[in-house]
Write a protein that holds these residues in place. Structure first.
Motif, short mmCIF file in Angstrom:
data_model
loop_
_atom_site.label_atom_id
_atom_site.label_comp_id
_atom_site.label_asym_id
_atom_site.label_seq_id
_atom_site.Cartn_x
_atom_site.Cartn_y
_atom_site.Cartn_z
N ARG A 74 1.27 -0.85 -0.22
CA ARG A 74 0.27 0.17 0.05
C ARG A 74 0.89 0.69 -0.52
O ARG A 74 1.51 1.42 0.96
CB ARG A 74 -1.06 -0.17 0.83
CG ARG A 74 -1.74 0.75 1.39
CD ARG A 74 -3.30 0.19 2.31
NE ARG A 74 -4.13 1.30 1.97
CZ ARG A 74 -5.34 1.16 3.07
NH1 ARG A 74 -4.83 0.62 4.08
NH2 ARG A 74 -6.12 2.17 2.67
N CYS A 75 0.62 2.10 -0.62
CA CYS A 75 1.72 3.77 -1.03
C CYS A 75 0.87 4.46 0.63
O CYS A 75 0.76 3.95 1.46
CB CYS A 75 0.53 4.26 -2.15
SG CYS A 75 0.77 3.10 -3.42
N SER A 76 2.15 4.93 0.73
CA SER A 76 2.04 5.77 2.29
C SER A 76 2.33 7.06 2.02
O SER A 76 2.11 7.86 2.93
CB SER A 76 3.34 5.62 2.97
OG SER A 76 3.97 5.41 2.60
N ASP A 77 2.21 7.60 1.21
CA ASP A 77 2.76 8.89 0.91
C ASP A 77 1.23 9.57 0.41
O ASP A 77 0.73 11.19 0.21
CB ASP A 77 3.62 9.96 -0.06
CG ASP A 77 3.35 9.32 -0.89
OD1 ASP A 77 2.54 7.91 -1.71
OD2 ASP A 77 4.57 9.81 -2.32
N ARG A 78 0.18 8.55 -0.14
CA ARG A 78 -1.07 9.20 -0.82
C ARG A 78 -2.18 7.88 -0.38
O ARG A 78 -1.71 6.93 -0.33
CB ARG A 78 -0.80 9.43 -2.14
CG ARG A 78 -0.49 8.12 -2.73
CD ARG A 78 0.04 8.81 -4.36
NE ARG A 78 0.93 7.53 -4.82
CZ ARG A 78 2.00 6.73 -4.47
NH1 ARG A 78 2.96 7.18 -4.21
NH2 ARG A 78 2.22 5.24 -5.69
N PHE A 79 -3.39 8.07 -0.68
CA PHE A 79 -4.76 7.06 -0.41
C PHE A 79 -4.87 7.04 -2.06
O PHE A 79 -5.30 5.65 -2.22
CB PHE A 79 -6.31 8.11 0.28
CG PHE A 79 -5.29 7.84 1.75
CD1 PHE A 79 -5.51 6.51 2.36
CD2 PHE A 79 -5.13 9.00 2.27
CE1 PHE A 79 -4.51 6.53 3.55
CE2 PHE A 79 -5.03 9.26 3.79
CZ PHE A 79 -4.87 8.10 4.55
N GLU A 80 -4.58 8.32 -2.60
CA GLU A 80 -5.23 8.02 -4.37
C GLU A 80 -4.46 8.90 -4.85
O GLU A 80 -4.04 9.83 -4.17
CB GLU A 80 -6.92 8.17 -4.84
CG GLU A 80 -7.73 9.16 -3.73
CD GLU A 80 -8.48 9.48 -3.46
OE1 GLU A 80 -8.97 10.01 -4.53
OE2 GLU A 80 -8.64 9.13 -3.96
N ASN A 81 -4.22 7.87 -6.08
CA ASN A 81 -3.33 9.23 -7.07
C ASN A 81 -3.96 10.43 -7.44
O ASN A 81 -5.46 10.35 -7.83
CB ASN A 81 -2.95 8.27 -8.05
CG ASN A 81 -1.73 7.78 -8.06
OD1 ASN A 81 -0.48 7.72 -7.61
ND2 ASN A 81 -1.71 6.32 -8.80
N ASN A 82 -3.15 11.26 -7.62
CA ASN A 82 -3.63 13.14 -8.24
C ASN A 82 -3.91 12.92 -9.43
O ASN A 82 -3.37 12.54 -10.91
CB ASN A 82 -3.09 13.55 -7.90
CG ASN A 82 -2.98 14.99 -8.13
OD1 ASN A 82 -3.80 15.61 -9.97
ND2 ASN A 82 -2.22 16.58 -8.24
N PRO A 83 -5.39 12.54 -9.85
CA PRO A 83 -5.38 12.61 -11.25
C PRO A 83 -5.22 13.70 -12.63
O PRO A 83 -4.84 12.84 -13.35
CB PRO A 83 -6.92 13.03 -11.71
CG PRO A 83 -7.59 13.50 -10.31
CD PRO A 83 -6.39 13.26 -9.32
#
Ligand SMILES: O=C(O)CCC(=O)C(=O)O
Length: 260
Positions: A216-225
Motif C-alpha cells: 500500500r502507498c504511504s504518501d497518498r490514499f489515491e493518485n492525483n488525476p
C-alpha cells in the motif's frame, strides 16, 4: 570506507555490497543545475506546507517537475529493477527537511507502524527500497547526513531500546558523507537515523521508496488525476496505475519494462 557504486547497471559488485552492508552510495548523480532546481522545489514545498523543525512532505513530485524527473531516474531505476524484477511501484516520495542546527534523529528501520516487518520473518524482506537524493552538501559529518549501521538489515536482534530512547551513538555506525546530487540507496531493514546538522541552513533530501506492486502507498490514499494525465506511462505505472485483468487475483500483473 564506502560501498561506492556508479549510476545505472546494478553490477555483481553492487549486489555483493548491497547484500553485505544493505546500502550503496552513488556519488554525483545529479548536475549542479539539477540539484539547484530540486532544492528550490523542496524549499517551496516546505514553505507551502508551513513546516517547522524536522519535517517530511509527500507527493512533491506531483507539482514539481524537477522532483517528478527523479521518480524513474536512469541512474537508479536499473538497480531497483535488478532487485525487484519488472513489477514494482513507487510506494512513496518524501521531501525531508533537517533544520539548521538540528540534532540527531531517532534510530529506526523503515516499515509500517501498523505491522512491523520483523513479524514477516528473518531476514526482514526487501519491501521498501529507498533512493535518497541528497540536495545539500554532506561531504563532512554533522551536515545533516544520514547515519546507517552497515549490515544491520541482517541482525537477528533489534537495536537495544536503551540506545534508541537515549539517541546514543553506536560504535559500528557510518555517517554517510557525499556531495549534493549523490544518492544513498538502501534496504528498509538497515537501522538508520538523521545525523546532526551544525549548519545555519536547512538541509533537504528527496527520498523515493520502491515496493512490490501489492504494497500500500504511504504518501497518498489515491493518485492525483491531473498528475496521472500529464505524466509518462512509466511514471503512471510506478504510481500503481496499471491494469489487472484478473483482479482480485494476484497473478498477471503486467510488467512495465518487459518490452524495453
Ligand atoms: O532525511 C532524513 O534525514 C532521514 C529520514 C529517515 O530516516 C526516514 O525517512 O526514515
Amino acid at each position: 570506507m564506502n560501498p561506492i557504486s556508479s549510476p545505472g547497471e546494478f553490477t555483481e559488485l553492487d549486489r555483493f555490497m548491497f547484500e553485505s552492508w544493505g546500502y550503496l552510495l552513488i556519488p554525483s548523480v545529479l548536475s549542479e543545475e539539477e540539484v539547484n532546481e530540486c532544492l528550490e522545489a523542496s524549499v517551496r514545498l516546505h514553505q507551502s506546507a508551513g513546516t517547522t523543525g524536522w519535517a517530511q512532505v509527500g507527493r512533491g513530485y506531483e507539482t514539481e517537475i524537477s522532483l517528478e524527473r527523479l521518480i524513474d531516474h536512469p541512474a537508479i531505476l536499473p538497480k531497483v529493477r535488478a532487485l525487484y524484477g519488472d513489477r514494482f511501484i513507487m510506494q512513496s516520495g518524501w521531501c525531508t527537511k533537517q533544520p539548521a542546527f538540528g540534532g540527531v534523529g531517532g534510530w529506526h528501520q523503515d516499515g509500517s507502524g501498523a505491522y512491523d516487518f520483523r513479524k514477516l520473518g528473518y531476514p526482514i524482506p526487501l519491501l521498501q527500497l529507498r533512493a535518497s537524493f541528497l540536495l545539500t552538501d554532506q561531504t563532512v559529518p554533522r551536515t545533516g547526513n544520514m547515519e546507517l549501521i552497515p549490515g544491520s538489515h541482517r541482525s537477528q536482534v533489534p537495536l537495544p531500546d536503551s540506545i534508541r530512547s537515549s539517541r546514543e551513538s553506536v560504535p559500528v555506525s557510518h555517517v554517510i558523507c557525499a556531495p549534493a546530487g549523490s544518492v544513498l540507496f538502501f534496504h528498509n531493514a538497515v537501522w538508520h537515523r538523521t545525523y546532526a546538522h551544525d549548519g545555519d541552513y536547512d538541509r533537504y533530501t528527496m527520498h523515493y521508496i520502491y515496493s512490490p506492486p501489492w504494497v500500500r502507498c504511504s504518501d497518498r490514499f489515491e493518485n492525483n488525476p491531473e498528475f496521472l494525465q500529464r505524466t509518462t506511462p512509466t511514471r503512471r505505472y510506478l504510481m500503481g496505475e496499471f491494469e489487472r485483468p484478473d483482479a482480485p487475483f494476484g497473478a498477471s500483473y503486467p510488467a512495465q519494462f518487459e518490452n524495453e
